[in-house]
Enzyme design. Sequence first.
Site, PDB file in Angstrom:
ATOM      1  N   LYS A 224      38.987  51.116  30.142  1.00 45.03           N
ATOM      2  CA  LYS A 224      40.438  50.845  30.219  1.00 45.03           C
ATOM      3  C   LYS A 224      41.168  52.069  29.666  1.00 45.03           C
ATOM      4  O   LYS A 224      40.683  52.681  28.706  1.00 45.03           O
ATOM      5  CB  LYS A 224      40.803  49.603  29.389  1.00 45.03           C
ATOM      6  CG  LYS A 224      40.042  48.335  29.797  1.00 45.03           C
ATOM      7  CD  LYS A 224      40.616  47.699  31.047  1.00 45.03           C
ATOM      8  CE  LYS A 224      39.823  46.471  31.440  1.00 45.03           C
ATOM      9  NZ  LYS A 224      40.364  45.758  32.585  1.00 45.03           N
TER      10      LYS A 224
ATOM     11  N   LYS B 186      30.928  48.710  34.020  1.00 44.14           N
ATOM     12  CA  LYS B 186      31.485  48.078  35.226  1.00 44.14           C
ATOM     13  C   LYS B 186      32.783  48.780  35.604  1.00 44.14           C
ATOM     14  O   LYS B 186      33.656  49.006  34.782  1.00 44.14           O
ATOM     15  CB  LYS B 186      31.768  46.598  34.929  1.00 44.14           C
ATOM     16  CG  LYS B 186      32.462  45.868  36.055  1.00 44.14           C
ATOM     17  CD  LYS B 186      32.873  44.451  35.648  1.00 44.14           C
ATOM     18  CE  LYS B 186      33.803  43.842  36.672  1.00 44.14           C
ATOM     19  NZ  LYS B 186      35.081  44.596  36.773  1.00 44.14           N
TER      20      LYS B 186
ATOM     21  N   ASP C 105      36.458  48.771  37.267  1.00 48.21           N
ATOM     22  CA  ASP C 105      37.448  47.709  37.371  1.00 48.21           C
ATOM     23  C   ASP C 105      37.658  47.332  38.831  1.00 48.21           C
ATOM     24  O   ASP C 105      37.327  48.111  39.744  1.00 48.21           O
ATOM     25  CB  ASP C 105      38.775  48.098  36.701  1.00 48.21           C
ATOM     26  CG  ASP C 105      39.227  46.968  35.782  1.00 48.21           C
ATOM     27  OD1 ASP C 105      39.749  47.230  34.684  1.00 48.21           O
ATOM     28  OD2 ASP C 105      39.014  45.797  36.160  1.00 48.21           O
ATOM     29  N   GLU C 106      38.273  46.159  39.041  1.00 47.70           N
ATOM     30  CA  GLU C 106      38.332  45.630  40.410  1.00 47.70           C
ATOM     31  C   GLU C 106      39.169  46.518  41.331  1.00 47.70           C
ATOM     32  O   GLU C 106      38.957  46.520  42.538  1.00 47.70           O
ATOM     33  CB  GLU C 106      38.882  44.192  40.424  1.00 47.70           C
ATOM     34  CG  GLU C 106      40.332  44.038  40.055  1.00 47.70           C
ATOM     35  CD  GLU C 106      40.588  44.069  38.553  1.00 47.70           C
ATOM     36  OE1 GLU C 106      39.613  44.157  37.780  1.00 47.70           O
ATOM     37  OE2 GLU C 106      41.762  44.036  38.165  1.00 47.70           O
TER      38      GLU C 106
ATOM     39  N   HIS D 288      33.160  40.318  42.057  1.00 48.94           N
ATOM     40  CA  HIS D 288      34.439  40.132  41.351  1.00 48.94           C
ATOM     41  C   HIS D 288      35.313  39.233  42.231  1.00 48.94           C
ATOM     42  O   HIS D 288      35.270  39.358  43.456  1.00 48.94           O
ATOM     43  CB  HIS D 288      35.118  41.480  41.097  1.00 48.94           C
ATOM     44  CG  HIS D 288      36.216  41.407  40.083  1.00 48.94           C
ATOM     45  ND1 HIS D 288      37.417  40.779  40.329  1.00 48.94           N
ATOM     46  CD2 HIS D 288      36.289  41.855  38.816  1.00 48.94           C
ATOM     47  CE1 HIS D 288      38.186  40.855  39.252  1.00 48.94           C
ATOM     48  NE2 HIS D 288      37.530  41.493  38.316  1.00 48.94           N
TER      49      HIS D 288
ATOM     50  N   LYS E 273      42.340  35.667  28.447  1.00 55.07           N
ATOM     51  CA  LYS E 273      43.713  35.847  28.981  1.00 55.07           C
ATOM     52  C   LYS E 273      43.907  35.227  30.368  1.00 55.07           C
ATOM     53  O   LYS E 273      45.025  35.078  30.842  1.00 55.07           O
ATOM     54  CB  LYS E 273      44.025  37.342  29.057  1.00 55.07           C
ATOM     55  CG  LYS E 273      43.248  38.063  30.167  1.00 55.07           C
ATOM     56  CD  LYS E 273      43.526  39.558  30.192  1.00 55.07           C
ATOM     57  CE  LYS E 273      42.767  40.203  31.342  1.00 55.07           C
ATOM     58  NZ  LYS E 273      42.875  41.662  31.342  1.00 55.07           N
TER      59      LYS E 273
END
Length: 418
Positions: A150, A176, A178-179, A268, A308
């Site tokens: 991130k 991984k 991110d999408e 995902h 979240k």
Amino acid sequence: MGFEWYLDFVDKSYKPSDELICVFKVEPDGISIEEAAGRIASESSVGTWTTLSKLPERIKRLMAKAFEIDGNVVKVAYPLDLFEEGNIPQLLSSIAGNIFGMRALKSLRLEDLHFPPEYLKHFKGPQFGIEGVRELLGIYDRPLTATVPKPKVGYDVDEYAEVAYEALSGGIDILKDDENLTSQPFIRFEKRLEKVMKVIEKVEAETGEKKTYLCNITAETEEMRKRAELIADYGNEYVMVDILTAGWGAVQTVRDFCEELSLAIHAHRAMHGAFTRKEDHGISLGVITKLARIAGVDNMHVGTGVGKMAGEVPEVVKLKEICTSQCKEAEHIKRVFPVSSGGLHPGLIPDVMRLFGMDVIIQVGGGVHGHPNGTKAGAKALRDAIDAVIEKVSLEEKAEQSKELKEALEKWGYISPK
Ligand code: CAP
Ligand code: MG
């Protein structure tokens, strides 16, 4: 009215056998629940709004039957000949197609579906499954850990590789993408793959631990094949696919070429919220997760119950069960590794492990890279929190010997982020 025949698709005395069963929640608009049930069964099988001048006897045998109506829950049985063997897009064009747009229904939700063995035998299911993935990584006695660098998009290849090194050398098993990270101008797929694989080689040599990379190949299918072939050339174990934005046909293609390449598939589920969140209209995550398993993914996001993203504990437990239970209708369909991700940090690990036990991949992005002392410390804090649960000690107790865990608890405590 004389030309309508919807009620011909309703038979409460009908006993289904070896048929595909769908469970719908429906709110009729100005018609009875029976008429609404008939509309659903008709439009999703052989019917339309009016009686027809010709309807051969043998086609009557393809009529779906609404056989159970309980309040606003309708069960429909579908003869298997309605469905092409092994074709998920066509299945959804039938049971999740026009019926969502019918004016006679105020709302409709496909809550669940049950496949008979005759239908399931045409699907491969996961190539590796939980046991196979554990063998790939040589990790048997604890949850697997993953992290997404991130900010989720923006790093260039070198920055990305640096974060990867910090995370993996800090103790995370799996990196991984991110999408929404695929091959943007500032981080082209080929370059990123090359650099991350070099990092994995370095960390494995330094630590003696096995590491792997959920490399996001999401794109048009031919491009995904090329990316998967490159991944296999580097000797990585996994591809990652955003299964809903890529589409079910693409997922089945990916499953086929990943078999040739012996690559596991991380699924995902980005975009599911567009049609899973409303209680009265759309498609449940239970249906999505069942389709992902028969299509043959090895890992599937199922939520956290505490983080979240939307998804309360009972739903998360149900989705975990769909992934991890033995498939009694088709023994060959292996179990899927549930992935718990979304707003997690060390303070929430005891909750997650209480929900999942050991067979879970715990993905922590912000909860690692937001650690006050950086990514490597965040990775160690995560591993120490998992160790605390396995050792049956409290996080506070563990934090007495782990500066990194202590600092994570000081920053986030036990909050459940929104
Ligand atoms: C989590 C995540 C995942 C979500 C997806 C994100 O990051 O990478 O995509 O978990 O939701 O982009 O938000 P954080 P779900 O760990 O930083 O929250 O797993 O429910 O499908
Ligand atoms: Mg993400």
